[in-house]
Structure formats: C-alpha cells, structure tokens
Write a protein that holds these residues in place. Structure first.
Motif, PDB file in Angstrom:
ATOM      1  N   PRO A  15       0.819  -1.199   0.000  1.00 36.80           N
ATOM      2  CA  PRO A  15       0.000   0.000   0.000  1.00 36.80           C
ATOM      3  C   PRO A  15       0.858   1.257   0.000  1.00 36.80           C
ATOM      4  N   LYS A  16       0.317   2.304  -0.521  1.00 36.60           N
ATOM      5  CA  LYS A  16       1.076   3.543  -0.711  1.00 36.60           C
ATOM      6  C   LYS A  16       1.492   4.143   0.624  1.00 36.60           C
ATOM      7  N   PRO A  17       2.767   4.345   0.790  1.00 34.83           N
ATOM      8  CA  PRO A  17       3.287   4.864   2.057  1.00 34.83           C
ATOM      9  C   PRO A  17       3.308   6.390   2.093  1.00 34.83           C
ATOM     10  N   VAL A  18       2.208   7.023   1.715  1.00 28.93           N
ATOM     11  CA  VAL A  18       2.176   8.478   1.606  1.00 28.93           C
ATOM     12  C   VAL A  18       2.552   9.155   2.918  1.00 28.93           C
ATOM     13  N   GLU A  19       1.987   8.701   4.014  1.00 29.47           N
ATOM     14  CA  GLU A  19       2.242   9.346   5.307  1.00 29.47           C
ATOM     15  C   GLU A  19       3.718   9.314   5.678  1.00 29.47           C
ATOM     16  N   SER A  20       4.335   8.141   5.597  1.00 27.29           N
ATOM     17  CA  SER A  20       5.731   8.039   6.026  1.00 27.29           C
ATOM     18  C   SER A  20       6.667   8.772   5.075  1.00 27.29           C
ATOM     19  N   ILE A  21       6.378   8.737   3.777  1.00 27.44           N
ATOM     20  CA  ILE A  21       7.236   9.454   2.827  1.00 27.44           C
ATOM     21  C   ILE A  21       7.049  10.955   2.986  1.00 27.44           C
ATOM     22  N   THR A  22       5.840  11.400   3.283  1.00 26.58           N
ATOM     23  CA  THR A  22       5.604  12.824   3.540  1.00 26.58           C
ATOM     24  C   THR A  22       6.436  13.286   4.732  1.00 26.58           C
ATOM     25  N   THR A  23       6.522  12.466   5.759  1.00 28.14           N
ATOM     26  CA  THR A  23       7.327  12.799   6.930  1.00 28.14           C
ATOM     27  C   THR A  23       8.796  12.956   6.542  1.00 28.14           C
ATOM     28  N   ILE A  82       4.411   7.362 -10.125  1.00 27.34           N
ATOM     29  CA  ILE A  82       5.325   6.221 -10.079  1.00 27.34           C
ATOM     30  C   ILE A  82       4.546   4.931 -10.308  1.00 27.34           C
ATOM     31  N   ASP A  83       3.421   4.781  -9.612  1.00 28.52           N
ATOM     32  CA  ASP A  83       2.570   3.594  -9.791  1.00 28.52           C
ATOM     33  C   ASP A  83       2.152   3.428 -11.247  1.00 28.52           C
ATOM     34  N   ALA A  84       1.732   4.519 -11.876  1.00 29.30           N
ATOM     35  CA  ALA A  84       1.287   4.458 -13.267  1.00 29.30           C
ATOM     36  C   ALA A  84       2.436   4.042 -14.185  1.00 29.30           C
ATOM     37  N   GLU A  85       3.608   4.589 -13.952  1.00 32.66           N
ATOM     38  CA  GLU A  85       4.766   4.237 -14.789  1.00 32.66           C
ATOM     39  C   GLU A  85       5.144   2.774 -14.591  1.00 32.66           C
ATOM     40  N   LEU A  86       5.165   2.305 -13.348  1.00 32.04           N
ATOM     41  CA  LEU A  86       5.510   0.910 -13.080  1.00 32.04           C
ATOM     42  C   LEU A  86       4.474  -0.042 -13.669  1.00 32.04           C
ATOM     43  N   ALA A  87       3.217   0.343 -13.662  1.00 28.45           N
ATOM     44  CA  ALA A  87       2.172  -0.489 -14.272  1.00 28.45           C
ATOM     45  C   ALA A  87       2.428  -0.623 -15.772  1.00 28.45           C
ATOM     46  N   GLY A  88       2.869   0.442 -16.396  1.00 29.88           N
ATOM     47  CA  GLY A  88       3.231   0.376 -17.819  1.00 29.88           C
ATOM     48  C   GLY A  88       4.407  -0.553 -18.046  1.00 29.88           C
ATOM     49  N   TRP A  89       5.367  -0.530 -17.141  1.00 27.36           N
ATOM     50  CA  TRP A  89       6.508  -1.445 -17.260  1.00 27.36           C
ATOM     51  C   TRP A  89       6.033  -2.889 -17.152  1.00 27.36           C
ATOM     52  N   ASP A  90       5.117  -3.141 -16.195  1.00 28.66           N
ATOM     53  CA  ASP A  90       4.582  -4.480 -16.019  1.00 28.66           C
ATOM     54  C   ASP A  90       3.913  -4.975 -17.301  1.00 28.66           C
ATOM     55  N   ARG A  91       3.125  -4.109 -17.925  1.00 23.99           N
ATOM     56  CA  ARG A  91       2.435  -4.509 -19.158  1.00 23.99           C
ATOM     57  C   ARG A  91       3.433  -4.805 -20.269  1.00 23.99           C
ATOM     58  N   ARG A  92       4.454  -3.970 -20.403  1.00 27.62           N
ATOM     59  CA  ARG A  92       5.473  -4.196 -21.447  1.00 27.62           C
ATOM     60  C   ARG A  92       6.237  -5.492 -21.194  1.00 27.62           C
ATOM     61  N   GLU A  93       6.594  -5.756 -19.927  1.00 27.64           N
ATOM     62  CA  GLU A  93       7.320  -6.993 -19.601  1.00 27.64           C
ATOM     63  C   GLU A  93       6.460  -8.217 -19.846  1.00 27.64           C
ATOM     64  N   ALA A  94       5.163  -8.098 -19.631  1.00 27.90           N
ATOM     65  CA  ALA A  94       4.256  -9.230 -19.858  1.00 27.90           C
ATOM     66  C   ALA A  94       4.182  -9.564 -21.351  1.00 27.90           C
ATOM     67  N   LEU A  95       4.371  -8.571 -22.194  1.00 22.14           N
ATOM     68  CA  LEU A  95       4.319  -8.794 -23.642  1.00 22.14           C
ATOM     69  C   LEU A  95       5.603  -9.431 -24.179  1.00 22.14           C
TER      70      LEU A  95
END
Length: 96
Positions: A15-23, A82-95
């Motif tokens: 899950p997105k660690p927004v709180e801890s990274i914001t800190t 970052i999530d969106a970019e990594l999802a694109g990487w996942d799709r490309r690697e799956a192909l």
C-alpha cells in the motif's frame, strides 16, 4: 528497465506509504527536490526497484505536483505517477 524476476513491480510499493514518505520529505530542507526524495524513499521500501530503475523513473516521471496545496498531496501525486509508470513497465514486460 533493468532485468528483474517476473514479480509485479506495481505491487512492490503498495500500500502507498504516503504518510511516512511525507514525513521524510518534510524533514528535508525546503530546497529539496521533492520528486527525487519520493523516488529515493519508494526505492528504499521496494525489493524490486533497483538503482537503474530509479534513474529511468526519474527521467520518465511526469508528475504535476506543483499545483498541490500540501506536502502530503504532492507526495501522493508523485507516488501515483510512479505507480502508473511501473504499471506500464509491467504490461510491457508481460508482452515480452
């Protein structure tokens, strides 16, 4: 992209660690590059994002976080990009 195993990269930072990274970002000076600080924190929390991946993400990331009104909102926008970019990487690697 660097070569990794078949694991799903986008799952590596959820899950997105927004709180801890914001800190972390708040603890740095005002002149800190927020995007770089978030990428660094995400990479440190991930088992599957290596330095070459961080460098590639940095060059590809297009997060319009300047309009965010709080540090937490800026971090969330960057993490979503970052999530969106990594999802694109996942799709490309799956192909492959």
């Amino acid at each position: 992209m660097s070569r990794r195993g078949p694991e799903d990269l986008s799952q590596s930072i959820t899950p997105k660690p927004v709180e801890s990274i914001t800190t972390i970002v708040r603890a740095r000076s005002e002149s800190t590059d927020v995007e770089a600080a978030v990428l660094r924190a995400v990479a440190q929390r991930s088992d599957s994002i290596a330095l070459p991946d961080v460098l590639e993400l940095r060059s590809l990331l297009d997060a319009d976080d300047e309009q965010a009104d709080t540090p937490k909102a800026r971090v969330a926008i960057i993490i979503n990009a970052i999530d969106a970019e990594l999802a694109g990487w996942d799709r490309r690697e799956a192909l492959v």
